[in-house]
Design an enzyme around this catalytic site. Structure first.
Site, PDB file in Angstrom:
ATOM      1  N   GLU A 491      41.725  46.872  23.575  1.00  0.00           N
ATOM      2  CA  GLU A 491      40.815  47.585  24.477  1.00  0.00           C
ATOM      3  C   GLU A 491      40.682  49.078  24.238  1.00  0.00           C
ATOM      4  O   GLU A 491      40.131  49.787  25.076  1.00  0.00           O
ATOM      5  CB  GLU A 491      41.198  47.308  25.952  1.00  0.00           C
ATOM      6  CG  GLU A 491      41.084  45.825  26.306  1.00  0.00           C
ATOM      7  CD  GLU A 491      41.319  45.493  27.770  1.00  0.00           C
ATOM      8  OE1 GLU A 491      41.918  46.317  28.470  1.00  0.00           O
ATOM      9  OE2 GLU A 491      40.907  44.404  28.194  1.00  0.00           O
ATOM     10  N   GLU A 588      39.256  37.403  26.592  1.00  0.00           N
ATOM     11  CA  GLU A 588      40.015  37.626  27.838  1.00  0.00           C
ATOM     12  C   GLU A 588      39.107  37.424  29.031  1.00  0.00           C
ATOM     13  O   GLU A 588      37.987  37.936  29.052  1.00  0.00           O
ATOM     14  CB  GLU A 588      40.533  39.073  27.927  1.00  0.00           C
ATOM     15  CG  GLU A 588      41.808  39.350  27.233  1.00  0.00           C
ATOM     16  CD  GLU A 588      42.371  40.722  27.604  1.00  0.00           C
ATOM     17  OE1 GLU A 588      42.068  41.215  28.714  1.00  0.00           O
ATOM     18  OE2 GLU A 588      43.093  41.298  26.784  1.00  0.00           O
TER      19      GLU A 588
HETATM   20  C1  BMA Z   1      43.245  43.147  30.134  1.00  0.00           C
HETATM   21  C2  BMA Z   1      44.489  43.008  29.312  1.00  0.00           C
HETATM   22  C3  BMA Z   1      45.691  43.557  29.963  1.00  0.00           C
HETATM   23  C4  BMA Z   1      45.685  43.345  31.433  1.00  0.00           C
HETATM   24  C5  BMA Z   1      44.651  42.355  31.843  1.00  0.00           C
HETATM   25  C6  BMA Z   1      44.557  42.166  33.318  1.00  0.00           C
HETATM   26  O1  BMA Z   1      42.727  44.381  30.127  1.00  0.00           O
HETATM   27  O2  BMA Z   1      44.278  43.500  28.038  1.00  0.00           O
HETATM   28  O3  BMA Z   1      45.826  44.909  29.662  1.00  0.00           O
HETATM   29  O4  BMA Z   1      46.920  42.985  31.862  1.00  0.00           O
HETATM   30  O5  BMA Z   1      43.411  42.753  31.396  1.00  0.00           O
HETATM   31  O6  BMA Z   1      44.178  43.340  33.959  1.00  0.00           O
END
Ligand code: BMA
Length: 912
Positions: A491, A588
């Site tokens: 990120e 994610e």
């Molecule tokens: C993303 C991940 C982590 C974090 C998750 C939940 O940004 O890369 O950094 O724990 O979200 O917020």
């Protein structure tokens, strides 16, 4: 040694030499693991400590502190990481590192007989020609001394360090000391020294209760706290310590990497040997894979000291190379490679290693009907949809991550039909075993470099230590077929592009330059030099090739037409699929939930078991996390309303798991059904890795597996939503759509639908779609019908009184799991009752099973056996039949009586 014995040994040796025609020089490795002494800076604490290990676990083991995970101990034990600690051990140079006198005289005779006179002098020395003191991992900033002489320092937890110590070892006691400096103080000093501009974030948000400036120290970034984890800035010797002695040459690392030349249809094996030679050494090295009729011998010169030398073994084109396939797509065979090196007739190197053959391509090319580029992985030429999750460190104290813990978590991933995990950049490069298990199980690994959610400094010494870290990690890991992509950071492109840290525009270029220096000019350059067998991405999320075009930081790294995306929205309704991004690759996404009561009980006391308790808010490290969970749940469910505080607490835990499972299911199904479509330029989704697989402690988080290995409801749901063949149902503008998704071969499928009313276990009506040929690796619309018409044609159903179940079938029967679609939210459903489920535990040759009986339709039926570790064959399910049996696999011995006593059954209707 008696003369008879000497003659015997001599005769045996001669026979051995005649048989093999060579003599072998063996390296000697002597472990210095075990009990060391540990003391703090003023000597008020002196205690034995295990190596590998860390200060926290040593203090706990000796009773100086309680379980660091208990209640508020993360705050109580902050002092530990502010102190400096010294590990000390005393050892004698073990016999193995010396050349034994008796053996030597005998050996000299052999040597004389065999006319290898030059080795005589080599062997007359008392100790090995070179002795290295090796630390596989020091956490983190330390000074190392041997017999009061400083050997050097360490500043990077992700590097192996070694020191040449032959001349410093004495015959008697040798004293080895490692003094570790407070990582918190070090990070803050380094930040202060970086005076010209700040490198944000300075500190984590208050809700994380963590330490500051973690980006200034090359250490697990989440060890200073994260939004799912505590702050335990560890210190210790977290990996092995040993002495290694050798006389000629030592093999440090063998990395075989297969490369495929498609125009020649030829496999080549690039074999890199990392060696340390006592002096310039010539030899003939033979690489051989007998199974593939492939063998070549090369003349080689190893220069004095450490060097890496590469060889290419061409694989015989007529041989059958067995390919490694990801889970669900084939087997994972390997071939054995033997490597031997002869100097004259002495075997100076001899080893054997596994080689897995597979190719990986990251395809980013124009696609019809879109202005963007595709983004998907092709393994052995086959496009593969990545199904899985994100991996975080399995414990704050890495010495607690045992092989059993790793195996259990990875097995759980595979059991939930996953084929991929992303090793996230705020944790650690995992231990060798992790990757070996992934190789074995077919889990594709998206491997981040360990940089996350921050800007990073680029001073010379920082860059230098990172360079060495990257070289070592790539050399260590590149022979694992499971790793399919390297990725520079988590990120940080997005953080810069969307200005997370409010960097004034006048300074943006400064940070951009640092970004490109670190990830492109250094990390990427090294990776491309070290490993040509897999792709490299600079960040995640990224627009990939498009980010590169835009100077490595895209204007919008979340652009759905390129690369991967991370997407979180806690406030929008997760049942509304239209809110999900139709991305090329979802690396994610996720929702939080609380772990189960038994997991929390281990670290809390009665007064904590309340949603208004200090504990309940203390364990939540994500701003407004508890509120967001309940708000999301309240969109579709009544919140628990029991007047019994304990029941209200456990019902709340349960409901957060229901909410999470349902949300991630909806989103994942959306991604899987989007794999074959392009809508307004978006789609062709080829990956769904939800955040996050595992937990670091007992707290609310996005994980699907609790700390300790217990599956949350989400993980049971994942078994279904990642099934190789899956029906997906959703509504769009009053129409019901059912898609058939198949990862497997072409299938001629039909959707079979059954309508139930909430108030009755007998089906109201049943429907079938026409058969449809669904090709392998695709998602296709198999059924479409106006919802009102469907309800009208089905008894007295309304969207509030009825629900739909559906599955796919072909001529051989049901394919994939049965899925369901609620036509309205349960909080407005008409007829949902408390089902009075009864349960009976039984045992037979197959193991334990639970037979359930329900009096009514029961959604989200949840079986829990408290502290008894293990898992059910299915859980969190919708019960629309009177009886159902699920099996329970216990991870330790138990009994019918213990299981029956511990078993609770909860369904949605039971929490009101
Ligand atoms: C993303 C991940 C982590 C974090 C998750 C939940 O940004 O890369 O950094 O724990 O979200 O917020």
């Amino acid at each position: 040694m008696t003369w008879r014995w000497s003659v015997c040994v001599f005769a045996l040796d001669v026979l051995f030499c005649l048989f093999y025609g060579v003599l072998t020089f063996k390296d000697q490795s002597v472990s210095l693991n075990g009990k060391w002494s540990l003391s703090n800076s003023n000597g008020s604490l002196i205690l034995p400590a295990d190596v590998p290990g860390c200060v926290h676990t040593a203090l706990q083991k000796r009773g100086y502190i309680q379980d660091p995970y208990f209640r508020f101990n993360d705050l109580s034990y902050r002092w530990i990481a502010f102190d400096n600690w010294t590990y000390t051990t005393t050892f004698n140079v073990p016999g193995e590192l010396k050349s034994e006198q008796d053996f030597m005289s005998l050996f000299m005779v052999h040597v004389f007989i065999l006319k290898f006179s030059k080795t005589i002098c080599l062997c007359m020395n008392r100790s090995r020609q070179k002795i290295l003191l090796v630390f596989d991992g020091v956490d983190t900033v330390a000074s190392v001394s041997l017999n009061a002489l400083i050997l050097g320092g360490t500043d990077n937890m992700f590097r192996r360090y070694d020191f040449s110590v032959r001349e410093l070892l004495t015959d008697g006691d040798n004293v080895l000391k490692v003094t570790l400096f407070s990582p918190v103080v070090y990070a803050s000093e380094r930040s202060e020294a970086h005076s010209s501009y700040t490198v944000p974030p300075e500190c984590p948000p208050d809700v994380q209760k963590g330490e500051c400036h973690v980006n200034f120290i090359r250490k697990e970034q989440s060890s200073f706290s994260w939004d799912w984890g505590p702050s335990f800035p560890t210190m210790g010797l977290w990996k092995e310590v040993r002495l290694e002695g050798f006389d000629v040459i030592q093999l440090i690392q063998v990395s075989p990497v297969p490369l495929y030349n498609s125009s020649l249809s030829q496999w080549m094996l690039q074999v890199e040997l990392l060696v340390d030679a006592v002096q310039t050494t010539d030899g003939n090295i033979t690489l051989s894979i007998p199974e593939l009729n492939s063998e070549e011998t090369f003349t080689v010169r190893f220069p004095t000291g450490r060097s890496g030398i590469s060889f290419t073994l061409n694989i015989n084109t007529s041989s059958d190379v067995n390919l490694w396939w990801p889970n669900g797509h084939g087997d994972r065979p390997f071939h054995l490679l033997t490597i031997s090196c002869l100097q004259d007739e002495f075997m100076i190197l001899n080893t054997e290693t596994k080689v897995y053959f597979r190719t990986v391509e990251l395809v980013q090319e124009p696609i019809p009907d879109s202005t963007g580029l595709s983004f998907y992985f092709r393994i052995n030429g086959k496009p593969i949809f990545l199904k899985g999750s994100n991996w975080i460190p399995a414990h704050s104290f890495q010495d607690r991550v045992t092989p059993a813990v790793l195996r259990n978590l990875l097995q759980s991933a595979v059991d939930a039909n996953m084929n991929a995990l992303r090793v996230w950049g705020g944790g650690v490069y995992e231990q060798d075993l992790f990757y070996s298990i992934c190789d074995e199980m077919g889990i594709m690994v998206w491997q981040d470099f360990m940089f996350a959610c921050a800007m990073y400094p680029t001073e010379d010494d920082f860059i230098q230590t990172v360079r060495e870290e990257v070289i070592q990690q790539v050399q260590r890991l590149k022979s694992h077929p499971s790793i399919i992509v390297w990725s520079g950071n988590n990120e940080n492109e997005a953080a810069l592009a969307t200005n997370w840290f409010n960097i004034p525009s006048s300074q943006r270029l400064l940070y951009l330059k640092d970004y490109v220096t670190l990830y492109v000019y250094n990390i990427r350059a090294i990776v491309q030099e070290e490993d040509q067998s897999r792709p490299f991405l600079v960040s995640s999320p990224t627009n990939g090739a498009e980010s590169e075009q835009e100077g490595w930081v895209a204007e919008n790294p979340y652009d759905l037409r390129f690369g991967d995306t991370h997407f979180y929205s806690y406030t929008s309704d997760c049942w509304d699929w239209t809110a999900f991004p139709r991305t090329r690759f979802a690396s994610e996404y996720g929702f939080q939930s609380w772990p189960s009561f038994s997991t929390l009980q281990a670290v809390s006391v009665e007064e904590d078991w309340n949603v208004t308790s200090h504990f309940f808010s203390h364990r939540q490290h994500h701003e407004d996390g508890n509120q967001q969970m309940l708000q999301q749940a309240a969109l579709h469910f009544h919140l628990p309303n029991s007047t019994d505080p304990l029941k209200s607490f456990t019902d709340t835990l349960y409901l957060t798991q229901v909410m999470q499972a349902q949300c991630v299911k909806a989103q994942t199904e959306f991604y899987r059904r989007s794999q074959s479509e392009i809508i307004e330029g978006e789609g062709h989704t080829m990956g769904a890795l939800y955040w996050q697989l595992n937990d670091i402690w007992q707290a609310p988080s996005w994980s699907s597996i609790e700390f300790g290995g217990k599956w949350k409801m989400l993980h049971y749901f994942a078994q279904n939503f990642f099934a190789p063949v899956l029906p997906v149902g959703f509504e769009d503008g009053g129409t019901l759509f059912i898609y058939a998704v198949s990862d497997l071969s072409d299938l001629k499928l039909q959707a079979v639908m059954t309508m139930y009313s909430w108030s009755d276990l007998d089906p109201v009506c049943a429907l079938q779609s026409d058969p449809l040929l669904v090709s392998a690796g695709s998602a296709a619309l198999i059924y479409k019908h106006n919802v009102d018409a469907l309800l009208a044609g089905c008894g007295n159903c309304t969207q509030f009184t009825c629900l739909l179940t559906f599955h796919l079938q072909d001529s051989s029967g049901q394919q994939g799991p049965t899925n369901h679609h609620f036509l309205s939210s349960p909080n407005v459903a008409d007829g949902l009752q408390s089902p009075n489920i009864t349960a009976k535990v039984q045992q037979d040759e197959a193991g334990y099973s639970v037979t359930l009986n329900t009096a009514a339709v029961a959604p989200f039926v949840w079986l829990d056996v408290g502290k008894i570790p293990g898992r059910f064959s299915s859980n969190g399910f919708l019960m629309v039949t009177r009886n159902m049996t699920v099996s329970f696999t216990a991870w330790r011995p138990t009994s019918v009586a213990e299981l029956s006593d511990s078993l609770t059954v909860t369904s949605l209707g039971d929490i009101y």
